[in-house]
Scaffold this motif. Sequence first.
Motif, mmCIF file in Angstrom:
data_model
loop_
_atom_site.group_PDB
_atom_site.id
_atom_site.type_symbol
_atom_site.label_atom_id
_atom_site.label_comp_id
_atom_site.label_asym_id
_atom_site.label_seq_id
_atom_site.Cartn_x
_atom_site.Cartn_y
_atom_site.Cartn_z
ATOM 1 N N LYS A 16 34.669 34.063 51.170
ATOM 2 C CA LYS A 16 33.508 34.782 51.691
ATOM 3 C C LYS A 16 33.927 35.742 52.792
ATOM 4 O O LYS A 16 34.864 35.478 53.541
ATOM 5 C CB LYS A 16 32.477 33.818 52.276
ATOM 6 N N THR A 34 25.483 40.096 56.772
ATOM 7 C CA THR A 34 25.692 40.175 55.331
ATOM 8 C C THR A 34 26.804 39.216 54.925
ATOM 9 O O THR A 34 27.866 39.195 55.543
ATOM 10 C CB THR A 34 26.071 41.602 54.908
ATOM 11 N N ASP A 36 29.246 38.385 51.769
ATOM 12 C CA ASP A 36 29.761 38.931 50.512
ATOM 13 C C ASP A 36 30.636 37.877 49.855
ATOM 14 O O ASP A 36 31.601 37.400 50.457
ATOM 15 C CB ASP A 36 30.570 40.201 50.784
ATOM 16 N N GLY A 39 31.629 40.248 45.618
ATOM 17 C CA GLY A 39 30.797 41.409 45.323
ATOM 18 C C GLY A 39 29.309 41.142 45.338
ATOM 19 O O GLY A 39 28.508 42.078 45.310
ATOM 20 N N ASN A 40 28.900 39.888 45.381
ATOM 21 C CA ASN A 40 27.477 39.540 45.505
ATOM 22 C C ASN A 40 27.137 39.437 46.977
ATOM 23 O O ASN A 40 27.796 38.701 47.712
ATOM 24 C CB ASN A 40 27.174 38.217 44.799
ATOM 25 N N ARG A 41 26.121 40.158 47.383
ATOM 26 C CA ARG A 41 25.766 40.212 48.801
ATOM 27 C C ARG A 41 24.368 39.685 49.063
ATOM 28 O O ARG A 41 23.439 39.950 48.300
ATOM 29 C CB ARG A 41 25.858 41.646 49.323
ATOM 30 N N ASP A 42 24.258 38.952 50.170
ATOM 31 C CA ASP A 42 22.965 38.515 50.701
ATOM 32 C C ASP A 42 22.910 38.949 52.153
ATOM 33 O O ASP A 42 23.917 38.872 52.869
ATOM 34 C CB ASP A 42 22.805 36.996 50.610
#
Length: 68
Positions: A16, A34, A36, A39-42
Motif C-alpha cells: 500500500k 489517499t 493506493d 492502482g485502486n484508490r480510496d
Amino acid sequence: MESDLLHTEKILADRKTFFLDLKENARGRVVKITEDVGGNRDTIMVPSEILGDFIAALSDIKATNDSQ
C-alpha cells in the motif's frame, strides 16, 4: 473546484501507498488522505478544523495498540 497543494507526504507500507495532501480551495483547507493498492484508490477528506481531533483519535488508537 480547483485546489492548491500546500504540502504532501507519502507513506509506503507493504503493498500500500498512502498519500497525505494538505490542500486549499475557496472553501478552506482540507487534508486529503489517499490509499493506493495496486492502482485502486480510496480517498477521504478531513477538514483542517478537526485535524487536532483526528490526530488525537489516532494517537489514542496507537497508544492502545502499543500497550498490547
